[in-house]
Write an enzyme that holds these catalytic residues in place. Structure first.
Site, mmCIF file in Angstrom:
data_model
loop_
_atom_site.group_PDB
_atom_site.id
_atom_site.type_symbol
_atom_site.label_atom_id
_atom_site.label_comp_id
_atom_site.label_asym_id
_atom_site.label_seq_id
_atom_site.Cartn_x
_atom_site.Cartn_y
_atom_site.Cartn_z
ATOM 1 N N TYR A 25 0.835 -1.200 0.000
ATOM 2 C CA TYR A 25 0.000 0.000 0.000
ATOM 3 C C TYR A 25 0.876 1.258 0.000
ATOM 4 O O TYR A 25 0.731 2.122 -0.869
ATOM 5 C CB TYR A 25 -0.893 -0.035 1.245
ATOM 6 C CG TYR A 25 -1.888 1.107 1.341
ATOM 7 C CD1 TYR A 25 -2.990 1.177 0.493
ATOM 8 C CD2 TYR A 25 -1.741 2.103 2.310
ATOM 9 C CE1 TYR A 25 -3.915 2.209 0.606
ATOM 10 C CE2 TYR A 25 -2.660 3.126 2.432
ATOM 11 C CZ TYR A 25 -3.753 3.182 1.574
ATOM 12 O OH TYR A 25 -4.664 4.197 1.688
ATOM 13 N N SER B 144 -14.393 1.847 12.829
ATOM 14 C CA SER B 144 -15.484 0.894 12.599
ATOM 15 C C SER B 144 -15.392 -0.268 13.588
ATOM 16 O O SER B 144 -16.406 -0.691 14.159
ATOM 17 C CB SER B 144 -15.478 0.401 11.148
ATOM 18 O OG SER B 144 -14.175 0.116 10.717
#
Ligand code: NAD
Ligand code: UDP
Ligand code: UDP
Length: 326
Positions: free
Chosen positions: A157, A201
């Protein structure tokens, strides 16, 4: 026919806009905001982490079009601007198929830059604070080159995004392309994926379910959380700058919290009885992160307006509905 537009005008009408990764968390909010402003929106997504539900309410909109497509393949369409957001963003998702993650960032960037070059249109890259790695400079200004492990589990990433930035600046130098690079810091809000493993989350879902809240490591690592509506204003503000403004520019909320503080706030706002438990710290997890947003303030006149508790309250309401419906 492409519309002519004046990039120096603050309120110009952007015409037809391509949003890659438009069915994702941030992308879906961006599509929605662009439609509200009067743009035509072409949303391109391969639905790796995005969901039809994120854009379900837009499908009937007369100026919205959805295309299932993987940005690692060439894309021939006619648009006036490109926002390139396609890329899994949470560690769980981007480490699932790391080779594909790098391809999405690098080959995806090449394809979007090639498209922008053919059409002679502006292209914006959603880069990330991860380009700073585990930073030794705090807070992080855009001038900091970062401290990134090139061979670790986060590298697909981080290095993919760093290479995408390189490509954007080389297309600028080589082809005089109108590029915009933003470095997004941790963003949260409704439509985050409930199981993508990101801290906001995770904590909210755990608190609402009365499950243990999982603090990785000692919980003293810090992050800065930006509410998605604030971020979207900054993204569009950047696209509207004149062509000599390329970035990279940090977009994020400078409020800095430890993960333990975040867990306590989530517990308080949900009224949850969940316990805080410790889990091992993932490899290469940055110890601290906070954006220096001086450039965004000065160049875009932008800064976040939504405080953490306010944004969390809205996000909790979203997850509460989602869990009840499940
Ligand atoms: P997300 O996973 O919800 O959205 C990414 C979207 O890209 C998904 O809809 C996914 O299906 C799509 N996608 C992935 N690979 C693709 C491919 N090869 N072709 C087409 N579509 C593809 O993540 P998000 O949080 O909305 O992130 C959006 C962008 O912002 C990403 O580029 C991410 O790196 C960047 N960003 C996000 C954050 C954050 O805190 N959310 C922070 C920094 C940078
Ligand atoms: N490309 C695309 N859509 C276009 C133009 C180009 O997807 O409308 C892709 C194509 O795959 C190409 C890449 O973008 O390989 C880079 O384009 P560029 O013109 O920079 O280089 P090329 O490889 O064509 O020499
Ligand atoms: N984290 C945590 N518990 C969780 C999920 C994440 O303590 O259930 C920590 C994680 O180790 C990191 C921070 O929260 O220090 C932010 O993690 P996230 O995956 O959301 O984003 P990133 O590490 O990419 O900033």
């Amino acid at each position: 026919m492409r519309k002519e537009f004046d990039l120096s005008k603050k309120d110009f009408f952007g015409g037809r806009v391509l949003v890659t990764g438009g069915a994702g968390f941030i992308g879906s909010h961006l599509c929605e905001r662009l439609l509200e402003r009067g743009n035509d929106v072409l949303c391109v997504d391969n639905f790796f982490t995005g969901r039809r539900g994120n854009i379900g309410h837009l499908l009937q909109h007369p100026r919205f079009e959805l295309m299932r497509h993987d940005v690692t393949f060439p894309l021939y369409v006619e648009v006036d601007q490109i926002y390139n957001l396609a890329c899994p963003a949470s560690p769980v998702h981007y480490q699932f198929d790391p080779v594909q993650t790098t391809k999405t960032s690098v080959v995806g960037a090449i394809n979007m830059l090639g498209l922008a070059k053919r059409l002679k249109i502006p292209v914006l890259q959603a880069s990330t604070s991860e380009v700073y790695g585990d930073p030794s400079v705090h807070p992080q200004p855009e001038s900091y080159w970062g401290n990134v492990n090139p061979i670790g589990p986060r590298s697909c990433y981080d290095e993919g995004k760093r290479c995408a930035e390189t490509l954007f600046f080389d297309y600028r130098r080589q082809h005089n392309l109108d590029i915009k690079v933003i470095r997004i810091f941790n963003t949260y809000g409704p439509r985050m994926h409930p199981s993508d493993g990101r801290v906001v989350s995770n904590f909210i879902v755990q608190a609402l379910r009365g499950e243990d809240i999982t603090l990785y490591g000692n919980g003293e690592q810090t992050r800065s959380f930006c509410y998605v509506d604030d971020l979207v204003e900054g993204i569009i503000g950047m696209m509207e700058t004149p062509s000599d403004v390329t970035g990279p520019i940090n977009l994020g909320n400078p409020g800095e919290f430890t993960m333990r503080e975040l867990a306590e706030i989530v517990k308080e706002l949900t009224g949850s009885q969940s316990r805080l438990v410790h889990r091992p710290l993932p490899q290469d997890d940055p110890k601290q992160r906070r954006p220096d947003i001086t450039q965004a303030q000065e160049t875009l006149g932008w800064e976040p307006t939504v405080a953490l508790r306010q944004g969390l309250t809205k996000t909790i309401a979203y997850f509460d509905e989602l869990l009840k419906a499940a």
